[in-house]
Design a protein around this motif. Sequence first.
Motif, mmCIF file in Angstrom:
data_model
loop_
_atom_site.group_PDB
_atom_site.id
_atom_site.type_symbol
_atom_site.label_atom_id
_atom_site.label_comp_id
_atom_site.label_asym_id
_atom_site.label_seq_id
_atom_site.Cartn_x
_atom_site.Cartn_y
_atom_site.Cartn_z
ATOM 1 N N ASP A 277 -50.873 27.571 -19.470
ATOM 2 C CA ASP A 277 -52.237 27.008 -19.434
ATOM 3 C C ASP A 277 -52.306 25.719 -18.608
ATOM 4 O OD1 ASP A 277 -50.934 25.256 -21.121
ATOM 5 O OD2 ASP A 277 -52.136 25.722 -22.900
ATOM 6 N N GLY A 278 -51.213 25.396 -17.885
ATOM 7 C CA GLY A 278 -51.215 24.222 -17.012
ATOM 8 C C GLY A 278 -50.745 22.934 -17.648
ATOM 9 N N LYS A 279 -50.468 22.982 -18.953
ATOM 10 C CA LYS A 279 -50.032 21.761 -19.638
ATOM 11 C C LYS A 279 -48.518 21.568 -19.526
ATOM 12 C CE LYS A 279 -53.607 21.321 -23.209
ATOM 13 N NZ LYS A 279 -54.231 22.603 -23.568
ATOM 14 N N VAL A 280 -48.067 20.338 -19.821
ATOM 15 C CA VAL A 280 -46.640 20.035 -19.964
ATOM 16 C C VAL A 280 -46.441 19.581 -21.406
ATOM 17 C CG1 VAL A 280 -44.745 18.544 -19.222
ATOM 18 C CG2 VAL A 280 -46.406 19.356 -17.547
ATOM 19 N N PHE A 281 -45.427 20.132 -22.065
ATOM 20 C CA PHE A 281 -45.133 19.795 -23.463
ATOM 21 C C PHE A 281 -43.830 18.999 -23.542
ATOM 22 C CE2 PHE A 281 -48.239 23.026 -23.962
ATOM 23 C CZ PHE A 281 -48.732 22.967 -25.265
ATOM 24 N N PHE A 282 -43.877 17.893 -24.289
ATOM 25 C CA PHE A 282 -42.678 17.084 -24.528
ATOM 26 C C PHE A 282 -42.293 17.224 -26.001
ATOM 27 C CE2 PHE A 282 -45.096 15.189 -21.114
ATOM 28 C CZ PHE A 282 -44.137 14.941 -20.150
ATOM 29 N N TYR A 283 -41.089 17.718 -26.241
ATOM 30 C CA TYR A 283 -40.598 17.909 -27.609
ATOM 31 C C TYR A 283 -39.497 16.898 -27.909
ATOM 32 C CZ TYR A 283 -42.840 22.527 -27.468
ATOM 33 O OH TYR A 283 -43.743 23.562 -27.369
ATOM 34 N N ASN A 284 -39.463 16.429 -29.162
ATOM 35 C CA ASN A 284 -38.315 15.662 -29.631
ATOM 36 C C ASN A 284 -37.178 16.656 -29.842
ATOM 37 O OD1 ASN A 284 -36.390 14.636 -31.607
ATOM 38 N ND2 ASN A 284 -37.792 12.919 -31.894
ATOM 39 N N TYR A 285 -36.071 16.479 -29.142
ATOM 40 C CA TYR A 285 -34.970 17.432 -29.217
ATOM 41 C C TYR A 285 -34.458 17.591 -30.649
ATOM 42 C CZ TYR A 285 -30.022 18.685 -29.401
ATOM 43 O OH TYR A 285 -28.821 19.217 -29.786
ATOM 44 N N HIS A 286 -34.342 16.470 -31.384
ATOM 45 C CA HIS A 286 -33.736 16.525 -32.723
ATOM 46 C C HIS A 286 -34.644 17.151 -33.775
ATOM 47 C CE1 HIS A 286 -30.129 14.443 -31.538
ATOM 48 N NE2 HIS A 286 -30.870 13.547 -30.904
ATOM 49 N N THR A 287 -35.954 16.815 -33.717
ATOM 50 C CA THR A 287 -36.863 17.297 -34.775
ATOM 51 C C THR A 287 -37.611 18.565 -34.354
ATOM 52 O OG1 THR A 287 -38.751 16.029 -33.951
ATOM 53 C CG2 THR A 287 -37.252 14.896 -35.497
ATOM 54 N N SER A 288 -37.585 18.893 -33.061
ATOM 55 C CA SER A 288 -38.321 20.003 -32.429
ATOM 56 C C SER A 288 -39.848 19.856 -32.535
ATOM 57 C CB SER A 288 -37.859 21.381 -32.927
ATOM 58 O OG SER A 288 -38.125 21.572 -34.283
ATOM 59 N N ARG A 289 -40.304 18.648 -32.839
ATOM 60 C CA ARG A 289 -41.758 18.402 -32.896
ATOM 61 C C ARG A 289 -42.304 18.054 -31.510
ATOM 62 N NH1 ARG A 289 -41.066 15.110 -37.945
ATOM 63 N NH2 ARG A 289 -41.402 16.567 -39.649
ATOM 64 N N ILE A 290 -43.567 18.394 -31.282
ATOM 65 C CA ILE A 290 -44.231 18.008 -30.022
ATOM 66 C C ILE A 290 -44.553 16.523 -30.087
ATOM 67 C CG2 ILE A 290 -46.285 18.319 -28.582
ATOM 68 C CD1 ILE A 290 -46.427 21.219 -29.713
ATOM 69 N N ILE A 291 -44.075 15.772 -29.096
ATOM 70 C CA ILE A 291 -44.361 14.333 -29.040
ATOM 71 C C ILE A 291 -45.693 14.110 -28.327
ATOM 72 C CG2 ILE A 291 -43.599 12.109 -28.091
ATOM 73 C CD1 ILE A 291 -40.739 13.217 -28.238
ATOM 74 N N ARG A 292 -45.867 14.824 -27.194
ATOM 75 C CA ARG A 292 -47.093 14.674 -26.425
ATOM 76 C C ARG A 292 -47.297 15.889 -25.539
ATOM 77 N NH1 ARG A 292 -47.110 9.381 -23.433
ATOM 78 N NH2 ARG A 292 -47.273 8.543 -25.524
ATOM 79 N N THR A 293 -48.555 16.137 -25.179
ATOM 80 C CA THR A 293 -48.841 17.143 -24.147
ATOM 81 C C THR A 293 -49.592 16.443 -23.018
ATOM 82 O OG1 THR A 293 -50.924 17.790 -25.172
ATOM 83 C CG2 THR A 293 -48.984 19.061 -25.776
ATOM 84 N N LEU A 294 -49.367 16.941 -21.816
ATOM 85 C CA LEU A 294 -49.991 16.369 -20.637
ATOM 86 C C LEU A 294 -50.789 17.484 -19.977
ATOM 87 C CD1 LEU A 294 -49.707 13.679 -18.900
ATOM 88 C CD2 LEU A 294 -47.829 14.826 -17.718
ATOM 89 N N SER A 295 -52.089 17.262 -19.752
ATOM 90 C CA SER A 295 -52.885 18.263 -19.026
ATOM 91 C C SER A 295 -52.614 18.065 -17.552
ATOM 92 C CB SER A 295 -54.371 18.093 -19.338
ATOM 93 O OG SER A 295 -54.589 18.424 -20.693
ATOM 94 N N ALA A 296 -51.606 18.765 -17.051
ATOM 95 C CA ALA A 296 -51.074 18.468 -15.721
ATOM 96 C C ALA A 296 -51.730 19.273 -14.608
ATOM 97 C CB ALA A 296 -49.566 18.702 -15.725
ATOM 98 N N HIS A 297 -51.999 20.553 -14.854
ATOM 99 C CA HIS A 297 -52.451 21.441 -13.776
ATOM 100 C C HIS A 297 -53.583 22.355 -14.243
ATOM 101 C CE1 HIS A 297 -49.048 20.514 -11.054
ATOM 102 N NE2 HIS A 297 -48.373 20.358 -12.169
ATOM 103 N N GLU A 298 -54.336 22.867 -13.266
ATOM 104 C CA GLU A 298 -55.398 23.838 -13.550
ATOM 105 C C GLU A 298 -54.791 25.224 -13.797
ATOM 106 O OE1 GLU A 298 -58.985 23.219 -13.209
ATOM 107 O OE2 GLU A 298 -58.267 21.166 -13.371
ATOM 108 N N GLU A 299 -53.715 25.547 -13.060
ATOM 109 C CA GLU A 299 -53.057 26.852 -13.184
ATOM 110 C C GLU A 299 -51.729 26.694 -13.916
ATOM 111 O OE1 GLU A 299 -53.445 29.867 -10.640
ATOM 112 O OE2 GLU A 299 -55.196 29.124 -9.564
ATOM 113 N N ALA A 300 -51.023 27.805 -14.118
ATOM 114 C CA ALA A 300 -49.760 27.788 -14.861
ATOM 115 C C ALA A 300 -48.785 26.756 -14.289
ATOM 116 C CB ALA A 300 -49.129 29.172 -14.827
#
Length: 327
Positions: A277-300
């Motif tokens: 959906d064009g976003k970038v997802f940042f996960y905490n490696y240890h907890t596997s939780r999403i820290i933040r998402t970035l609406s980076a692109h219009e396309e994949a």
Amino acid sequence: SELIKPYLGSKYKVTEVPKSLVFCMSKHSGPVNEIQWCPVREQSHMLLSASMDKTVKVWDAVDTGCCLKTYSCHSCAVRAARWSSCGRRILSGGFDSMLHLTDVETGKQIFSSKTEFRISALKFHPTESNVFICGGFSPEVKAWDLRTSKVLRVYKAAVQQTLDILFLPEGREFLTSTDAVSRDSADRTIVAWDFQSAAKISNQIFHERYTCPSLTLHPKEPVFVAQTNGNYMALFSAQRPYRINKKKRYEGHKVEGFAVGCEFSPDGTLLVTGSSDGKVFFYNYHTSRIIRTLSAHEEACVSAIFHPVLPSLLATCDWAGEIKVWQ
């Protein structure tokens, strides 16, 4: 690069999640398949990109956001391109079944060879800089030696296509992710190989019925992550018997059939992935939780990679041919 110089002598600081757009670079006329920062720290302002528009480009993605060079040696889509460890050459493979090793400065081909299949994955050996592995639309994966321009070894798997290749530390073993999911079984999706003997070590690593378009190794711990078409990333041990960690799953992003790449930050604390959906997802490696998402692109968004020296610089690319740099 003046921006990189102050960081060269010091230890890598903790990775920060980027917040703002620095450059938007859109000279590609087709989807960008792969991007990679130059592995030589002093030259890591350079970013390599491979595109469906048949070209490979090198950008100054730190100081100016300009395209430095375009290489047009392929006659079809370029699916994979990698820097050599010295940063002076680029290895590329495409749907024209051609392999090229190009001199970055002159643009001349040092080595070219036609393979029997369309190429979709290339990786240099971590300790032998003249050796690389090549895979694609074939049941075979091949190791090549650039000094002799010949195939060193052939690894035979009963699959349709190799999606990604990952060397484990020291390069004695490597993994291939393959398009081999049958209705009754998902074995052979990830296969582990002995590099020297070409023997198959294991094909019973991942048992779910999803293909894995990309694999990435943790920079400090003996684990790797597989991106799956089940819209989650799975964590595995990078030591035999390569068991899956059933307690950790990184989910929330979408893959949906795209070859979405994933990568750890250089300090190993974050796991980053693109999303269809064009976003970038940042996960905490240890907890596997999403820290933040970035609406980076219009396309994949098919790739998101952290800079090896600058702690919060991130490059992303998408299916519309755009490359963006964030900080």
